[in-house]
Design a protein around this motif. Structure first.
Motif, PDB file in Angstrom:
ATOM      1  N   ASP A 417       0.818  -1.167  -0.164  1.00  0.00           N
ATOM      2  CA  ASP A 417       0.072   0.059  -0.040  1.00  0.00           C
ATOM      3  C   ASP A 417       0.971   1.252   0.139  1.00  0.00           C
ATOM      4  O   ASP A 417       0.575   2.227  -0.587  1.00  0.00           O
ATOM      5  CB  ASP A 417      -1.136   0.049   1.147  1.00  0.00           C
ATOM      6  N   SER A 418       1.985   1.182   0.772  1.00  0.00           N
ATOM      7  CA  SER A 418       2.776   2.454   0.963  1.00  0.00           C
ATOM      8  C   SER A 418       3.711   2.677  -0.585  1.00  0.00           C
ATOM      9  O   SER A 418       3.952   3.833  -0.671  1.00  0.00           O
ATOM     10  CB  SER A 418       3.806   2.346   1.941  1.00  0.00           C
ATOM     11  N   LEU A 419       3.825   1.449  -1.132  1.00  0.00           N
ATOM     12  CA  LEU A 419       4.660   1.444  -2.447  1.00  0.00           C
ATOM     13  C   LEU A 419       3.730   2.307  -3.641  1.00  0.00           C
ATOM     14  O   LEU A 419       4.392   2.877  -4.303  1.00  0.00           O
ATOM     15  CB  LEU A 419       4.896   0.243  -2.911  1.00  0.00           C
ATOM     16  N   LEU A 420       2.570   1.853  -3.393  1.00  0.00           N
ATOM     17  CA  LEU A 420       1.641   2.524  -4.360  1.00  0.00           C
ATOM     18  C   LEU A 420       1.253   3.969  -4.346  1.00  0.00           C
ATOM     19  O   LEU A 420       0.896   4.591  -5.445  1.00  0.00           O
ATOM     20  CB  LEU A 420       0.303   1.401  -4.212  1.00  0.00           C
ATOM     21  N   LEU A 421       1.693   4.340  -3.060  1.00  0.00           N
ATOM     22  CA  LEU A 421       1.579   5.959  -2.995  1.00  0.00           C
ATOM     23  C   LEU A 421       2.449   6.592  -3.754  1.00  0.00           C
ATOM     24  O   LEU A 421       2.385   7.722  -4.212  1.00  0.00           O
ATOM     25  CB  LEU A 421       1.669   6.298  -1.649  1.00  0.00           C
ATOM     26  N   THR A 422       3.587   5.965  -4.043  1.00  0.00           N
ATOM     27  CA  THR A 422       4.640   6.325  -5.139  1.00  0.00           C
ATOM     28  C   THR A 422       4.308   5.892  -6.626  1.00  0.00           C
ATOM     29  O   THR A 422       4.586   6.898  -7.531  1.00  0.00           O
ATOM     30  CB  THR A 422       6.178   5.947  -4.573  1.00  0.00           C
ATOM     31  N   LEU A 423       4.129   4.911  -6.867  1.00  0.00           N
ATOM     32  CA  LEU A 423       3.968   4.162  -8.170  1.00  0.00           C
ATOM     33  C   LEU A 423       2.689   4.866  -8.897  1.00  0.00           C
ATOM     34  O   LEU A 423       2.971   4.958 -10.141  1.00  0.00           O
ATOM     35  CB  LEU A 423       3.926   2.826  -8.001  1.00  0.00           C
ATOM     36  N   LEU A 424       1.550   4.939  -8.264  1.00  0.00           N
ATOM     37  CA  LEU A 424       0.317   5.019  -8.914  1.00  0.00           C
ATOM     38  C   LEU A 424       0.453   6.714  -9.620  1.00  0.00           C
ATOM     39  O   LEU A 424       0.128   6.865 -10.617  1.00  0.00           O
ATOM     40  CB  LEU A 424      -0.893   5.001  -8.101  1.00  0.00           C
ATOM     41  N   PRO A 425       1.086   7.731  -8.680  1.00  0.00           N
ATOM     42  CA  PRO A 425       1.173   8.875  -9.155  1.00  0.00           C
ATOM     43  C   PRO A 425       2.070   9.044 -10.284  1.00  0.00           C
ATOM     44  O   PRO A 425       2.035   9.822 -11.241  1.00  0.00           O
ATOM     45  CB  PRO A 425       1.745   9.891  -7.785  1.00  0.00           C
ATOM     46  N   GLN A 426       3.128   8.095 -10.314  1.00  0.00           N
ATOM     47  CA  GLN A 426       4.277   8.381 -11.176  1.00  0.00           C
ATOM     48  C   GLN A 426       3.458   7.699 -12.455  1.00  0.00           C
ATOM     49  O   GLN A 426       3.662   8.252 -13.649  1.00  0.00           O
ATOM     50  CB  GLN A 426       5.391   7.487 -10.883  1.00  0.00           C
ATOM     51  N   LEU A 427       2.836   6.782 -12.577  1.00  0.00           N
ATOM     52  CA  LEU A 427       1.920   6.272 -13.577  1.00  0.00           C
ATOM     53  C   LEU A 427       1.296   7.264 -14.176  1.00  0.00           C
ATOM     54  O   LEU A 427       1.212   7.521 -15.411  1.00  0.00           O
ATOM     55  CB  LEU A 427       1.285   4.875 -13.422  1.00  0.00           C
ATOM     56  N   GLN A 428       0.406   8.044 -13.563  1.00  0.00           N
ATOM     57  CA  GLN A 428      -0.175   9.328 -14.132  1.00  0.00           C
ATOM     58  C   GLN A 428       0.480  10.186 -14.476  1.00  0.00           C
ATOM     59  O   GLN A 428      -0.401  10.633 -15.629  1.00  0.00           O
ATOM     60  CB  GLN A 428      -1.294   9.755 -12.670  1.00  0.00           C
ATOM     61  N   GLU A 429       1.455  10.685 -13.986  1.00  0.00           N
ATOM     62  CA  GLU A 429       2.473  11.630 -14.396  1.00  0.00           C
ATOM     63  C   GLU A 429       2.999  11.067 -15.730  1.00  0.00           C
ATOM     64  O   GLU A 429       2.985  11.950 -16.923  1.00  0.00           O
ATOM     65  CB  GLU A 429       3.404  12.074 -13.462  1.00  0.00           C
ATOM     66  N   ALA A 430       3.363  10.167 -16.054  1.00  0.00           N
ATOM     67  CA  ALA A 430       3.792   9.598 -17.308  1.00  0.00           C
ATOM     68  C   ALA A 430       2.859   9.235 -18.161  1.00  0.00           C
ATOM     69  O   ALA A 430       3.096   9.664 -19.475  1.00  0.00           O
ATOM     70  CB  ALA A 430       4.633   8.164 -16.962  1.00  0.00           C
ATOM     71  N   TRP A 431       1.677   8.862 -17.966  1.00  0.00           N
ATOM     72  CA  TRP A 431       0.597   8.943 -18.711  1.00  0.00           C
ATOM     73  C   TRP A 431       0.318  10.481 -19.401  1.00  0.00           C
ATOM     74  O   TRP A 431      -0.066  10.268 -20.463  1.00  0.00           O
ATOM     75  CB  TRP A 431      -0.643   8.252 -18.165  1.00  0.00           C
ATOM     76  N   GLN A 432       0.230  11.411 -18.686  1.00  0.00           N
ATOM     77  CA  GLN A 432      -0.088  12.846 -19.211  1.00  0.00           C
ATOM     78  C   GLN A 432       0.978  13.274 -20.097  1.00  0.00           C
ATOM     79  O   GLN A 432       0.942  14.138 -21.030  1.00  0.00           O
ATOM     80  CB  GLN A 432      -0.061  13.816 -17.941  1.00  0.00           C
ATOM     81  N   GLN A 433       2.378  12.718 -19.981  1.00  0.00           N
ATOM     82  CA  GLN A 433       3.378  13.205 -20.494  1.00  0.00           C
ATOM     83  C   GLN A 433       3.793  12.375 -21.679  1.00  0.00           C
ATOM     84  O   GLN A 433       4.488  12.880 -22.462  1.00  0.00           O
ATOM     85  CB  GLN A 433       4.587  13.301 -19.906  1.00  0.00           C
ATOM     86  N   ARG A 434       3.041  11.266 -22.050  1.00  0.00           N
ATOM     87  CA  ARG A 434       3.194  10.522 -23.239  1.00  0.00           C
ATOM     88  C   ARG A 434       2.848  10.978 -24.440  1.00  0.00           C
ATOM     89  O   ARG A 434       2.040  12.048 -24.531  1.00  0.00           O
ATOM     90  CB  ARG A 434       2.412   9.120 -23.084  1.00  0.00           C
ATOM     91  N   THR A 435       3.374  10.657 -25.524  1.00  0.00           N
ATOM     92  CA  THR A 435       3.136  11.008 -26.923  1.00  0.00           C
ATOM     93  C   THR A 435       1.704  10.172 -27.369  1.00  0.00           C
ATOM     94  O   THR A 435       2.128   8.761 -27.585  1.00  0.00           O
ATOM     95  CB  THR A 435       4.244  10.968 -27.965  1.00  0.00           C
ATOM     96  N   PRO A 436       0.635  10.678 -27.515  1.00  0.00           N
ATOM     97  CA  PRO A 436      -0.429   9.808 -27.623  1.00  0.00           C
ATOM     98  C   PRO A 436      -0.257   9.104 -29.362  1.00  0.00           C
ATOM     99  O   PRO A 436       0.326   9.807 -30.182  1.00  0.00           O
ATOM    100  CB  PRO A 436      -1.580  10.643 -27.852  1.00  0.00           C
ATOM    101  N   SER A 437      -0.619   7.823 -29.227  1.00  0.00           N
ATOM    102  CA  SER A 437      -0.394   6.994 -30.559  1.00  0.00           C
ATOM    103  C   SER A 437      -1.851   7.411 -31.096  1.00  0.00           C
ATOM    104  O   SER A 437      -2.857   7.657 -30.752  1.00  0.00           O
ATOM    105  CB  SER A 437      -0.402   5.530 -30.248  1.00  0.00           C
ATOM    106  N   PRO A 438      -1.790   7.081 -32.491  1.00  0.00           N
ATOM    107  CA  PRO A 438      -3.157   7.419 -33.474  1.00  0.00           C
ATOM    108  C   PRO A 438      -3.974   6.410 -32.949  1.00  0.00           C
ATOM    109  O   PRO A 438      -3.635   5.241 -32.882  1.00  0.00           O
ATOM    110  CB  PRO A 438      -2.434   7.007 -34.946  1.00  0.00           C
TER     111      PRO A 438
END
Length: 442
Positions: A417-438
Motif C-alpha cells: 500500500d505504501s509503495l503504491l503511494l509512489t507508483l500510482l502518481p508516477q504512472l499518472q504523470e507518465a501517462w499525461q506526458q506520453r506522446t499519444p499514439s494514433p
C-alpha cells in the motif's frame, strides 16, 4: 424450463474425472486457445446467511424464507444473458461466494454450471469453488456439492479460539471447523482453502501464532490470511466506538502478519499474493484472474464484473455492478434478463492503474509481456525506470525492475500500500506526458 439432468450429471462426471487426472499428472489446467477477450471467470453471489457476523458488511441478507426456485432461475438467466452480452466463449473458473453459498441447494449449483456449459465452453478441468461455513456443510452435503460439479472449497474457519469465534459472531466452534476441514480434505484432496483472521481486538501475537501452528497440522494446501477491517455499520465497529472492546492494535497485527508469513514459508507455502499462500501448486486460478486484470462476469445480487460488452462498436471494458437487494434484482432479471444496475466504462489509464495495483499483489508482479497487452506504447521502463522515488524503492530492496518486469520483493509485498503511494502518481504523470499514439476513428 427444466434443465436436462443427464447432461448436468455428465458434465459433473467429466469434471470429476478431470480432477482425478490432475492429481495423477500434476497441477495445471488445459491451455485456452481463445483470445483474452473471449475468456472470463464467473462469480456467482448467493446473498443469504443464517446470521450476520459482527465484522461483516458484505451484501447479505437474513431471510425468513428463501424462494430458492426463483433465485435459481434468475441466476441461470443472468448467467446466460451476461455470457451472451460479453461474447465470452470460454469460462475459465466459477466461484460461488456470498453470503453463505453452502446454504444453497446443490441442485442450484448444478443448474448454474449446466447453464454456463450450455452457453459457453466450460472445460471439465475448470476450477469450481464454493465458499462454505462449517455449520452449514456436513459431510453428506459436501459430497452432494461435489456431485454437482464443485471441485474446490473455501472454508471460512477464521479462528481456532472459541472466544474469538463468538466475538466474530460465527456460528461454529473450533471443533466444528476442524471436523468440517477433515471431511473436506477427504472429499476434495489438495483442493481445500481456509480463511484465517488476524488483528482482532485484544488478540496477542503468541496465542495467534499457536493457532496458526495448530492449523498447519490440519489444513490442506491453500491458506488465506486476512487482517480484520473494522467497517462502519457492523456490530464490531459499534462496540469499539462505544469502548466496550479495545481497538485492534495495528502494530501487533503487522507483527502477526510478518511472523505468520514466515511460519507459512517455513512450512513450504509460497506466498503468491499479499494474503494468499499455497503449496503443491494449489493456487486459486479464479482469484488469479482478478490479479491479472482478466475479464470476469458477476451474477447475483450486488455482484461486480469487469468485461467488454460486444456489439455497438464497443471496445471499452466496463465495470458493472448488479442490483443489491435480492427481490429487486430478481424482478429486474425477470424483466430484462439481467439485473445490472451500474455500468462504468474504464478509461485506458484507469485500466492501467488496476493492472499495476492488482498485479503487484502477486509474487510474479507485472511482466513486460503482460503490461504490453494493456499498453503497447508506454513500457514499464518508460514509466518507472528514471523516477528518483522509484529508484529509492529499488535500492531499498522493496521493488525489482528488470528483464522480467516489475514486482515486489518479499519485504515489499508486506508494505505494498505504501509503495503504491509512489507508483500510482508516477504512472499518472507518465501517462499525461506520453506522446499519444494514433487511434483509428479519431
Amino acid at each position: 424450463m427444466a434443465l436436462p439432468r443427464a447432461r448436468a450429471r455428465g458434465w459433473a462426471a467429466a469434471a470429476r474425472a478431470a480432477q482425478r487426472r490432475r492429481r495423477v499428472e500434476g497441477a495445471g489446467g488445459s491451455l485456452s486457445p481463445e483470445p483474452a477477450g473471449r475468456r472470463a471467470a464467473l462469480y456467482v453471489h448467493w446473498p443469504y446467511c443464517e446470521k450476520r457476523c459482527s465484522y461483516c458488511n458484505f451484501n447479505k441478507y437474513i431471510p425468513r424464507g428463501v424462494e430458492e426456485a426463483a433465485m435459481q432461475k434468475c441466476l441461470v438467466t443472468e448467467a446466460q444473458t451476461l455470457l451472451r452480452l460479453s461474447g465470452v466463449q470460454r469460462v475459465e473458473s466459477v466461484f460461488f461466494g456470498g453470503g453463505t453459498p453452502s446454504l444453497a441447494s446443490p441442485h442450484t449449483v448444478a443448474a448454474v454450471l449446466e447453464a454456463v456449459a450450455q452457453t459457453a465452453h466450460l472445460p471439465a478441468d475448470s476450477e469450481v469453488t464454493l465458499e462454505a461455513n462449517p455449520t452449514s456443510t456436513p459431510g453428506s452435503r459436501l459430497a452432494e456439492f461435489g456431485a454437482a460439479g464443485v471441485n474446490r472449497l473455501s472454508i471460512g474457519l477464521q479462528s481456532l479460539d472459541n472466544t474469538e469465534l463468538r466475538l466474530l459472531g460465527r456460528t461454529h466452534s473450533a471443533r466444528d471447523a476442524l471436523r468440517t476441514l477433515a471431511e473436506a480434505r477427504r472429499l476434495f484432496p489438495g483442493r481445500v482453502s481456509v480463511d484465517f483472521m488476524l488483528g482482532l481486538p485484544a488478540q496477542q501475537v503468541g496465542p495467534w501464532l499457536g493457532q496458526l501452528q495448530e492449523l498447519l497440522h490440519h489444513c490442506d494446501d491453500h491458506l488465506s490470511l486476512y487482517q480484520l477491517s473494522l467497517e462502519r455499520g457492523t456490530a464490531l465497529f459499534a462496540q469499539v466506538q462505544q469502548g466496550t472492546l479495545p481497538a485492534p492494535d495495528s502494530e501487533l497485527a503487522a507483527e502477526m502478519y510478518q511472523r505468520g508469513r514466515a511460519v507459512l514459508r517455513e512450512a513450504g507455502f509460497r506466498q503468491y499474493e499479499v494474503s494468499n499462500f499455497a503449496r503443491n501448486g494449489a493456487l486459486s486460478t479464479h482469484n488469479w484472474t482478478y490479479w491479472q486484470c482478466g475479464q470476469y462476469l458477476g451474477i447475483g445480487p450486488g455482484a461486480h464484473g469487469r468485461f467488454m460488452p460486444q456489439g455497438a462498436g464497443s471496445h471499452t471494458r466496463e465495470a458493472r455492478i448488479q442490483t443489491l437487494e435480492p427481490d429487486n434484482w430478481m424482478k429486474e432479471v425477470m424483466m430484462f434478463g439481467h439485473g445490472t444496475r451500474k455500468r462504468v466504462p474504464l478509461g485506458r489509464l484507469e485500466l492501467l492503474e488496476e493492472v499495476l495495483a492488482l498485479g503487484l499483489r502477486t509474487d510474479v508482479g507485472i511482466t513486460h509481456q503482460h503490461w504490453q497487452q494493456f499498453e503497447p506504447q508506454l513500457t514499464l521502463c518508460d514509466v518507472f525506470g528514471a523516477n528518483k522515488e522509484v529508484q529509492e524503492l529499488l535500492e531499498q530492496g522493496l521493488l525489482q525492475l528488470d528483464h522480467r518486469g516489475l514486482r515486489c520483493s518479499w519485504e515489499g509485498l508486506a508494505v505494498l500500500d505504501s509503495l503504491l503511494l509512489t507508483l500510482l502518481p508516477q504512472l499518472q504523470e507518465a501517462w499525461q506526458q506520453r506522446t499519444p499514439s494514433p487511434v483509428p476513428g479519431g
